[in-house]
Design a protein around this motif. Structure first.
Motif, PDB file in Angstrom:
ATOM      1  N   ASP A   4       0.846  -1.198   0.000  1.00 41.25           N
ATOM      2  CA  ASP A   4       0.000   0.000   0.000  1.00 41.25           C
ATOM      3  C   ASP A   4       0.882   1.249   0.000  1.00 41.25           C
ATOM      4  O   ASP A   4       2.077   1.164  -0.232  1.00 41.25           O
ATOM      5  N   ASN A   5       0.282   2.382   0.253  1.00 42.63           N
ATOM      6  CA  ASN A   5       1.011   3.647   0.204  1.00 42.63           C
ATOM      7  C   ASN A   5       1.489   4.123   1.568  1.00 42.63           C
ATOM      8  O   ASN A   5       1.608   5.326   1.801  1.00 42.63           O
ATOM      9  N   ALA A   6       1.753   3.187   2.468  1.00 42.79           N
ATOM     10  CA  ALA A   6       2.315   3.583   3.765  1.00 42.79           C
ATOM     11  C   ALA A   6       3.594   4.377   3.514  1.00 42.79           C
ATOM     12  O   ALA A   6       4.315   4.101   2.548  1.00 42.79           O
ATOM     13  N   PRO A   7       3.898   5.368   4.348  1.00 40.66           N
ATOM     14  CA  PRO A   7       5.086   6.193   4.114  1.00 40.66           C
ATOM     15  C   PRO A   7       6.375   5.384   3.915  1.00 40.66           C
ATOM     16  O   PRO A   7       7.184   5.723   3.056  1.00 40.66           O
ATOM     17  N   CYS A   8       6.551   4.314   4.671  1.00 38.89           N
ATOM     18  CA  CYS A   8       7.781   3.527   4.500  1.00 38.89           C
ATOM     19  C   CYS A   8       7.798   2.795   3.159  1.00 38.89           C
ATOM     20  O   CYS A   8       8.866   2.505   2.621  1.00 38.89           O
ATOM     21  N   HIS A   9       6.633   2.499   2.589  1.00 37.23           N
ATOM     22  CA  HIS A   9       6.556   1.825   1.291  1.00 37.23           C
ATOM     23  C   HIS A   9       6.845   2.781   0.142  1.00 37.23           C
ATOM     24  O   HIS A   9       7.400   2.387  -0.874  1.00 37.23           O
ATOM     25  N   SER A  10       6.426   4.019   0.292  1.00 40.84           N
ATOM     26  CA  SER A  10       6.550   4.986  -0.801  1.00 40.84           C
ATOM     27  C   SER A  10       7.797   5.866  -0.679  1.00 40.84           C
ATOM     28  O   SER A  10       7.992   6.762  -1.495  1.00 40.84           O
ATOM     29  N   ALA A  11       8.644   5.577   0.294  1.00 38.84           N
ATOM     30  CA  ALA A  11       9.875   6.353   0.473  1.00 38.84           C
ATOM     31  C   ALA A  11      10.770   6.240  -0.760  1.00 38.84           C
ATOM     32  O   ALA A  11      10.786   5.225  -1.451  1.00 38.84           O
ATOM     33  N   HIS A  12      11.534   7.293  -1.002  1.00 38.85           N
ATOM     34  CA  HIS A  12      12.393   7.356  -2.186  1.00 38.85           C
ATOM     35  C   HIS A  12      13.358   6.169  -2.259  1.00 38.85           C
ATOM     36  O   HIS A  12      13.522   5.558  -3.317  1.00 38.85           O
ATOM     37  N   ILE A  13      14.005   5.825  -1.147  1.00 41.59           N
ATOM     38  CA  ILE A  13      14.987   4.730  -1.185  1.00 41.59           C
ATOM     39  C   ILE A  13      14.319   3.402  -1.518  1.00 41.59           C
ATOM     40  O   ILE A  13      14.910   2.559  -2.185  1.00 41.59           O
ATOM     41  N   VAL A  14      13.087   3.212  -1.082  1.00 40.95           N
ATOM     42  CA  VAL A  14      12.352   1.980  -1.374  1.00 40.95           C
ATOM     43  C   VAL A  14      11.946   1.951  -2.847  1.00 40.95           C
ATOM     44  O   VAL A  14      12.142   0.941  -3.539  1.00 40.95           O
ATOM     45  N   GLN A  15      11.418   3.062  -3.331  1.00 40.61           N
ATOM     46  CA  GLN A  15      11.021   3.135  -4.739  1.00 40.61           C
ATOM     47  C   GLN A  15      12.226   2.958  -5.661  1.00 40.61           C
ATOM     48  O   GLN A  15      12.127   2.305  -6.706  1.00 40.61           O
ATOM     49  N   GLU A  16      13.357   3.507  -5.272  1.00 43.58           N
ATOM     50  CA  GLU A  16      14.593   3.344  -6.044  1.00 43.58           C
ATOM     51  C   GLU A  16      14.987   1.884  -6.129  1.00 43.58           C
ATOM     52  O   GLU A  16      15.372   1.386  -7.177  1.00 43.58           O
ATOM     53  N   TRP A  17      14.895   1.175  -4.992  1.00 42.90           N
ATOM     54  CA  TRP A  17      15.245  -0.248  -4.962  1.00 42.90           C
ATOM     55  C   TRP A  17      14.341  -1.029  -5.903  1.00 42.90           C
ATOM     56  O   TRP A  17      14.813  -1.884  -6.662  1.00 42.90           O
ATOM     57  N   PHE A  18      13.050  -0.743  -5.871  1.00 40.91           N
ATOM     58  CA  PHE A  18      12.126  -1.450  -6.761  1.00 40.91           C
ATOM     59  C   PHE A  18      12.455  -1.167  -8.227  1.00 40.91           C
ATOM     60  O   PHE A  18      12.370  -2.076  -9.058  1.00 40.91           O
ATOM     61  N   GLN A  19      12.838   0.046  -8.537  1.00 37.64           N
ATOM     62  CA  GLN A  19      13.215   0.364  -9.917  1.00 37.64           C
ATOM     63  C   GLN A  19      14.450  -0.419 -10.342  1.00 37.64           C
ATOM     64  O   GLN A  19      14.527  -0.919 -11.470  1.00 37.64           O
ATOM     65  N   GLU A  20      15.418  -0.553  -9.447  1.00 41.80           N
ATOM     66  CA  GLU A  20      16.632  -1.314  -9.742  1.00 41.80           C
ATOM     67  C   GLU A  20      16.353  -2.797  -9.949  1.00 41.80           C
ATOM     68  O   GLU A  20      17.120  -3.488 -10.603  1.00 41.80           O
ATOM     69  N   HIS A  21      15.264  -3.307  -9.384  1.00 41.93           N
ATOM     70  CA  HIS A  21      14.935  -4.738  -9.446  1.00 41.93           C
ATOM     71  C   HIS A  21      13.657  -5.007 -10.243  1.00 41.93           C
ATOM     72  O   HIS A  21      13.039  -6.052 -10.093  1.00 41.93           O
ATOM     73  N   GLU A  22      13.284  -4.082 -11.122  1.00 39.52           N
ATOM     74  CA  GLU A  22      12.013  -4.211 -11.831  1.00 39.52           C
ATOM     75  C   GLU A  22      11.933  -5.434 -12.730  1.00 39.52           C
ATOM     76  O   GLU A  22      10.844  -5.903 -13.035  1.00 39.52           O
ATOM     77  N   GLY A  23      13.026  -6.008 -13.151  1.00 39.52           N
ATOM     78  CA  GLY A  23      12.989  -7.220 -13.967  1.00 39.52           C
ATOM     79  C   GLY A  23      12.736  -8.484 -13.163  1.00 39.52           C
ATOM     80  O   GLY A  23      12.416  -9.539 -13.727  1.00 39.52           O
ATOM     81  N   ASP A  24      12.866  -8.389 -11.840  1.00 45.92           N
ATOM     82  CA  ASP A  24      12.709  -9.572 -10.988  1.00 45.92           C
ATOM     83  C   ASP A  24      11.252  -9.901 -10.692  1.00 45.92           C
ATOM     84  O   ASP A  24      10.903 -11.050 -10.448  1.00 45.92           O
TER      85      ASP A  24
END
Length: 148
Positions: A48-68
């Motif tokens: 969901d959109n909890a602050p810890c889920h939508s944090a920049h460092i978390v979103q960056e990590w997901f972008q780096e692993h988007e093929g997984d």
């Protein structure tokens, strides 16, 4: 976490859940499970959109692993799309029925794990199968309140 195939592990968080702790859980616990369960990168992860889920460092990590795996976008204020809440409700009901109630955090943790492991497979399979209907209902309601 859970999928159509199985329930994931419960991870006890000893401190306040912030973006750093959440990222650690995603990277160290969730990611390896997703890679093992979906080696072709065809799995979906929902948060969901909890602050810890939508944090920049978390979103960056997901972008780096988007093929997984695919990170599903979460519309604002759409609790009807969160199927895990139904599983948490089952766990809470099981804990409330215990007599006596767990007298300390260690026994509560054990009881929660036991209740989690006793959720019948058909329950989480139905939740996964319900997602297309849930998404359709939320789109029809234009993200507003709905009965589901």
């Amino acid at each position: 976490m859970f999928s159509w195939h199985d329930l994931g592990p419960l991870i006890r968080v000893e401190q306040r859940l912030n973006s750093t702790t959440y990222l650690s859980i995603i990277a160290d616990q969730v990611h390896p499970i997703m890679l093992m369960a979906y080696p072709n990168g065809d799995g979906f992860f929902q948060q969901d959109n909890a602050p810890c889920h939508s944090a920049h460092i978390v979103q960056e990590w997901f972008q780096e692993h988007e093929g997984d795996f695919t990170l599903l976008r979460w519309p604002p204020q759409s609790p009807d799309l969160n199927p895990i809440e139904h599983l948490w409700d089952k766990v809470k009901r099981a804990i409330r029925q215990l007599i006596p109630q767990p007298p300390n955090l260690t026994e509560l943790d054990s009881a929660i794990h036991q209740a989690w492991c006793q959720i019948p497979r058909i329950n989480f399979q139905h939740l996964v199968e319900s997602m297309p209907r849930r998404i359709t209902a939320v789109l029809k309601a234009k993200g507003g309140p709905m009965k589901y």
